[in-house]
Motif scaffolding. Structure first.
Motif, PDB file in Angstrom:
ATOM      1  N   UNK A   9       1.044  22.470  11.274  1.00 52.26           N
ATOM      2  CA  UNK A   9       0.543  22.487  12.649  1.00 52.26           C
ATOM      3  C   UNK A   9       1.525  21.834  13.604  1.00 52.26           C
ATOM      4  N   UNK A  10       2.150  20.713  13.162  1.00 56.33           N
ATOM      5  CA  UNK A  10       3.132  20.056  14.011  1.00 56.33           C
ATOM      6  C   UNK A  10       4.364  20.924  14.217  1.00 56.33           C
ATOM      7  N   UNK A  11       4.708  21.689  13.209  1.00 59.28           N
ATOM      8  CA  UNK A  11       5.900  22.528  13.284  1.00 59.28           C
ATOM      9  C   UNK A  11       5.798  23.566  14.388  1.00 59.28           C
ATOM     10  N   UNK A  12       4.595  23.952  14.762  1.00 59.12           N
ATOM     11  CA  UNK A  12       4.412  24.933  15.828  1.00 59.12           C
ATOM     12  C   UNK A  12       4.863  24.394  17.181  1.00 59.12           C
ATOM     13  N   UNK A  13       4.877  23.066  17.285  1.00 60.46           N
ATOM     14  CA  UNK A  13       5.233  22.463  18.564  1.00 60.46           C
ATOM     15  C   UNK A  13       6.470  21.581  18.468  1.00 60.46           C
ATOM     16  N   UNK A  43       0.826  -1.210   0.000  1.00 64.45           N
ATOM     17  CA  UNK A  43       0.000   0.000   0.000  1.00 64.45           C
ATOM     18  C   UNK A  43       0.860   1.260   0.000  1.00 64.45           C
ATOM     19  N   UNK A  44       0.247   2.357  -0.432  1.00 62.47           N
ATOM     20  CA  UNK A  44       0.885   3.660  -0.311  1.00 62.47           C
ATOM     21  C   UNK A  44       0.785   4.133   1.143  1.00 62.47           C
ATOM     22  N   UNK A  45       1.779   4.862   1.582  1.00 66.68           N
ATOM     23  CA  UNK A  45       1.796   5.339   2.967  1.00 66.68           C
ATOM     24  C   UNK A  45       0.789   6.470   3.153  1.00 66.68           C
ATOM     25  N   UNK A  46       0.118   6.432   4.292  1.00 65.74           N
ATOM     26  CA  UNK A  46      -0.870   7.451   4.631  1.00 65.74           C
ATOM     27  C   UNK A  46      -0.239   8.408   5.636  1.00 65.74           C
ATOM     28  N   UNK A  47       0.457   9.434   5.126  1.00 71.09           N
ATOM     29  CA  UNK A  47       1.166  10.369   6.005  1.00 71.09           C
ATOM     30  C   UNK A  47       0.197  11.177   6.859  1.00 71.09           C
ATOM     31  N   UNK A  48      -0.908  11.562   6.287  1.00 81.18           N
ATOM     32  CA  UNK A  48      -1.864  12.379   7.038  1.00 81.18           C
ATOM     33  C   UNK A  48      -2.376  11.639   8.269  1.00 81.18           C
ATOM     34  N   UNK A  49      -2.679  10.357   8.099  1.00 80.17           N
ATOM     35  CA  UNK A  49      -3.216   9.573   9.221  1.00 80.17           C
ATOM     36  C   UNK A  49      -2.177   9.414  10.324  1.00 80.17           C
ATOM     37  N   UNK A  50      -0.924   9.153   9.950  1.00 81.11           N
ATOM     38  CA  UNK A  50       0.103   8.932  10.971  1.00 81.11           C
ATOM     39  C   UNK A  50       0.428  10.228  11.706  1.00 81.11           C
ATOM     40  N   UNK A  51       0.430  11.362  11.002  1.00 83.11           N
ATOM     41  CA  UNK A  51       0.706  12.631  11.669  1.00 83.11           C
ATOM     42  C   UNK A  51      -0.441  13.035  12.582  1.00 83.11           C
ATOM     43  N   UNK A  52      -1.662  12.703  12.178  1.00 84.38           N
ATOM     44  CA  UNK A  52      -2.817  12.967  13.032  1.00 84.38           C
ATOM     45  C   UNK A  52      -2.748  12.111  14.290  1.00 84.38           C
TER      46      UNK A  52
END
Length: 452
Positions: free
Chosen positions: A369-373, A327-336
């Motif tokens: 959003x992650x970069x803020x923290x 499968x293709x990686x789901x970056x959005x899901x893992x970052x969430x």
């Protein structure tokens, strides 16, 4: 093939139990057959021919009684519980002969087919002794394997018949990633402290924890001279500081489809695991907290943050059997998911394919959003084929077109990287040989600069 034929065929393939004729017995019968056929020229009856064959066959069966019974043999095996991928290990087999007969033997151990197979092994076992057999093997594929059989054949002194037995020896072995670079870091950490060709020694003035007082050497900051100790010892002494410990490092390992691309030694996932384990060792040794998250389409493994070298074994047990998925990686899901489990400021170190990641526009929104923290850094393996194409000589029209397309791809990737880096998201590529060195160097560079 029927079940009976399968069992019979299995006996000839070092399986189960039985008694088999040896090559020596076949040669004896071949000579006897030609002799009797030649004797039929003098009108010897066929009854005599058949009777002679039966008599010799029965006489040869006496050879079976001159070999040990299966209950008189004790076979044991000793192998490591963990093996590193592609590293050669020695397996020990012991044969205890409690009978009054010596014998010659051949054996095949029931290790998985992916392991190196140096079989069959042969030798002689003397009466009332223990025979030790050692062989070397290596495993190119990670995972957990169960080894429960050892196939053994032995003959008496005459060697006319060969007994076959299967020893049930329950063992299991874990094949973990190659830790060669991790061990090299523990032996000599300085060789990994290379960042753009320079040894990392400097850090921000006034940043870090006091470590010790030592003699002043050329190049030290004069502002760190300890004047009190200098006056006492009549020698210039300076304070030495080291980066603060207890930082949080979160390592993300991509197990998606493109991580299965083959390299000269394994695939991208293998090199990412080896580099990630080296960074973990550096961080844990310095007292930092390390968390690991492996993913593809879904979350495959998560190890919460902890510190201490004992945590290294916890991580290895959780990720040693990771495999590339289709499968293709789901970056959005893992970052969430990461936002829900990692509350403290952390260095997010992602091992993935840079080229694919650059075109994930939706991922950029999550990373902003992650970069803020958190502090984000992505490391990938260079596409050596693309680099080689950009450097080839365009001596033909086809090569000129290939080089043009490759250069265009490099420019597009460079442009996209600049766009991401303007958002404070750094992406780095390295050759497969230097991936661990680059990863450790960037980690220590950020710790030294106090960015966390």
């Amino acid at each position: 093939m029927t079940k009976s034929l399968k069992n019979l065929w299995g006996r000839f393939l070092f399986q189960d139990r039985g008694i088999l004729p040896t090559r020596r017995l076949l040669v004896v019968f071949l000579i006897l057959t030609f002799g009797l056929l030649f004797a039929t020229l003098w009108e010897i009856s066929w009854i005599v021919v058949f009777a002679t064959n039966i008599f010799v066959l029965l006489l040869s069966l006496l050879d079976v009684t001159l070999s040990p019974r299966q209950t008189e043999l004790i076979i044991t095996r000793s192998l490591p519980e963990e093996m590193e991928r592609n590293i050669t290990y020695t397996v020990q087999v012991e044969i205890q002969n409690n009978s009054k007969y010596a014998f010659t033997y051949r054996l095949v151990d029931g290790i998985p087919q992916s392991f190196d197979q140096p079989f069959p092994l042969g030798g002689v076992a003397l009466t009332g002794t223990k025979t030790h057999i050692a062989y070397e093997t290596f495993a190119p594929v990670r995972g957990k394997y169960h080894i429960n059989k050892l196939y053994f054949r032995y003959t008496s002194r005459l060697g006319l018949w060969e007994k076959q037995t299967t020893a049930s020896l329950e063992d299991s072995v874990k094949v973990i990633p190659d830790l060669t670079e991790t061990k090299q870091y523990l032996e000599n950490a300085q060789q990994f402290l290379l960042y753009e060709g320079l040894k990392i020694k400097k850090q921000q003035s006034g940043v870090g924890e006091f470590a010790k007082i030592r003699s002043y050497v050329v190049g030290d900051d004069p502002r760190k001279i300890n004047w009190l100790q200098t006056a006492k010892l009549q020698e210039v002494m300076t304070n030495e500081y080291e980066p603060e410990h207890g930082k949080y490092i979160t390592i993300l390992i991509d197990c998606g489809r493109l991580m299965g691309a083959e390299l000269s030694n394994g695939n991208r996932l293998e090199k990412a695991l080896e580099a990630a384990l080296t960074v973990m060792t550096a961080a844990l040794q310095k007292g930092d907290y390390v968390a690991v998250l492996a993913f593809s389409k879904d979350i495959k493994a998560y190890v919460p943050p902890a510190k201490g070298m004992s945590h290294f074994q916890t991580i290895v047990r959780a990720i040693y059997n990771l495999e590339v998925e289709a499968n293709e990686s789901n970056y959005a899901a893992v970052l969430d998911y990461l936002q829900t489990v990692q509350k403290k400021r952390s260095l997010l170190l992602l091992f993935s394919d840079v080229r694919t990641f650059l075109y994930e526009e939706s991922t950029l929104l999550y990373l902003k959003r992650l970069r803020q923290k958190h502090l984000f850094l992505m490391i990938g393996v260079e596409d050596e084929t693309l680099l080689a194409t950009t450097k080839q000589e365009p001596d033909t029209v086809q090569k000129a077109m290939e080089k043009s397309v490759a250069q265009q791809q490099m420019l597009v990737k460079k442009r996209e990287k600049i766009k991401w880096e303007k958002q404070g998201l750094q992406l780095v590529e390295a050759s497969e040989e230097k991936l661990a060195t680059v990863a450790v160097s960037h980690y220590i560079d950020r710790i030294n600069r106090g960015l966390l």
